[in-house]
Design a protein around this motif. Structure first.
Motif, short mmCIF file in Angstrom:
data_model
loop_
_atom_site.label_atom_id
_atom_site.label_comp_id
_atom_site.label_asym_id
_atom_site.label_seq_id
_atom_site.Cartn_x
_atom_site.Cartn_y
_atom_site.Cartn_z
N GLU A 5 0.83 -1.19 0.00
CA GLU A 5 0.00 0.00 0.00
C GLU A 5 0.88 1.25 0.00
OE1 GLU A 5 -2.41 -0.31 3.49
OE2 GLU A 5 -3.66 -1.88 2.63
N LEU A 6 0.36 2.28 -0.64
CA LEU A 6 0.97 3.59 -0.60
C LEU A 6 0.00 4.55 0.08
CD1 LEU A 6 2.31 4.02 -4.26
CD2 LEU A 6 3.65 3.50 -2.21
N GLN A 7 0.52 5.38 0.97
CA GLN A 7 -0.28 6.47 1.54
C GLN A 7 -0.12 7.63 0.57
OE1 GLN A 7 -2.08 6.05 4.37
NE2 GLN A 7 -3.00 8.03 3.96
N ILE A 8 -1.23 8.16 0.07
CA ILE A 8 -1.21 9.20 -0.95
C ILE A 8 -1.68 10.52 -0.35
CG2 ILE A 8 -2.05 9.93 -3.22
CD1 ILE A 8 -0.47 7.34 -3.37
N GLY A 9 -0.95 11.58 -0.61
CA GLY A 9 -1.35 12.91 -0.18
C GLY A 9 -1.59 13.79 -1.39
N GLY A 10 -2.43 14.81 -1.22
CA GLY A 10 -2.66 15.76 -2.28
C GLY A 10 -3.86 15.47 -3.16
N MET A 11 -4.59 14.39 -2.86
CA MET A 11 -5.81 14.12 -3.63
C MET A 11 -6.92 15.00 -3.07
SD MET A 11 -5.91 10.03 -4.41
CE MET A 11 -5.88 9.48 -2.70
N HIS A 12 -7.62 15.70 -3.95
CA HIS A 12 -8.66 16.62 -3.52
C HIS A 12 -10.07 16.13 -3.84
CE1 HIS A 12 -5.56 19.49 -2.56
NE2 HIS A 12 -5.05 19.31 -3.76
N CYS A 13 -10.16 15.06 -4.65
CA CYS A 13 -11.48 14.58 -5.05
C CYS A 13 -11.35 13.16 -5.61
CB CYS A 13 -12.11 15.50 -6.09
SG CYS A 13 -11.20 15.57 -7.65
N HIS A 14 -12.50 12.57 -5.90
CA HIS A 14 -12.53 11.23 -6.48
C HIS A 14 -11.85 11.22 -7.86
CE1 HIS A 14 -13.93 7.17 -7.10
NE2 HIS A 14 -14.52 7.52 -8.22
N GLY A 15 -11.95 12.33 -8.58
CA GLY A 15 -11.30 12.43 -9.89
C GLY A 15 -9.79 12.30 -9.79
N CYS A 16 -9.21 12.86 -8.73
CA CYS A 16 -7.76 12.71 -8.51
C CYS A 16 -7.40 11.24 -8.36
CB CYS A 16 -7.32 13.47 -7.25
SG CYS A 16 -7.40 15.25 -7.33
N ALA A 17 -8.21 10.51 -7.60
CA ALA A 17 -7.95 9.09 -7.38
C ALA A 17 -8.05 8.32 -8.69
CB ALA A 17 -8.92 8.52 -6.35
N LEU A 18 -9.06 8.63 -9.50
CA LEU A 18 -9.21 7.94 -10.78
C LEU A 18 -8.04 8.25 -11.71
CD1 LEU A 18 -13.02 8.40 -11.45
CD2 LEU A 18 -11.82 6.31 -10.77
N VAL A 60 4.24 8.61 -8.62
CA VAL A 60 3.14 9.34 -7.97
C VAL A 60 3.56 10.78 -7.70
CG1 VAL A 60 1.75 9.49 -5.86
CG2 VAL A 60 2.09 7.27 -6.97
N THR A 61 4.79 10.97 -7.25
CA THR A 61 5.31 12.32 -7.01
C THR A 61 5.36 13.12 -8.30
OG1 THR A 61 6.60 11.49 -5.13
CG2 THR A 61 7.27 13.61 -6.07
N ASP A 62 5.82 12.50 -9.37
CA ASP A 62 5.85 13.17 -10.68
C ASP A 62 4.45 13.56 -11.15
OD1 ASP A 62 8.60 12.92 -10.76
OD2 ASP A 62 8.60 11.24 -12.18
N ALA A 63 3.42 12.81 -10.72
CA ALA A 63 2.04 13.10 -11.10
C ALA A 63 1.43 14.22 -10.25
CB ALA A 63 1.19 11.84 -11.00
N GLY A 64 2.20 14.74 -9.27
CA GLY A 64 1.73 15.87 -8.48
C GLY A 64 1.18 15.54 -7.11
N PHE A 65 1.39 14.31 -6.65
CA PHE A 65 0.90 13.89 -5.34
C PHE A 65 2.10 13.51 -4.47
CE2 PHE A 65 -2.23 12.79 -8.56
CZ PHE A 65 -3.35 13.45 -8.09
N THR A 66 1.85 13.22 -3.20
CA THR A 66 2.90 12.69 -2.34
C THR A 66 2.57 11.23 -2.08
OG1 THR A 66 1.75 13.31 -0.30
CG2 THR A 66 3.31 14.91 -1.23
#
Length: 81
Positions: A5-18, A60-66
């Motif tokens: 598992e990865l803990q993801i930061g910076g997602m603001h909505c369901h669209g970010c997850a998709l 994931v970092t390159d995509a703009g998230f942590t």
């Protein structure tokens, strides 16, 4: 196969997850991925000979998230007793 598992930061909505799920699905060696906006996590099954958690964290970092790994990888084909 290895699951982790990865803990993801910076997602603001369901669209970010998709969007992030689609990015991760395109990686060679990723056989399954599920990103949850509510949990702030990505659950993956990978071929450790083709990719690694460290490479995916960088992607994931390159995509703009942590991203940080939240659990030790374990072999997906382990037998449970």
């Amino acid at each position: 196969m290895q699951s982790f598992e990865l803990q993801i930061g910076g997602m603001h909505c369901h669209g970010c997850a998709l969007r992030l799920e689609q990015v991760l699905k395109r990686v060679s060696g990723v056989s399954a991925v599920k990103v949850s906006y509510q949990d702030g996590q990505a659950r993956l099954i990978i071929d450790p000979d083709a990719t690694s958690p460290e490479k995916l964290v960088a992607l994931v970092t390159d995509a703009g998230f942590t991203a940080t790994t939240t659990s030790e990888g374990r072999r997906h084909d382990e037998h449970r007793t």
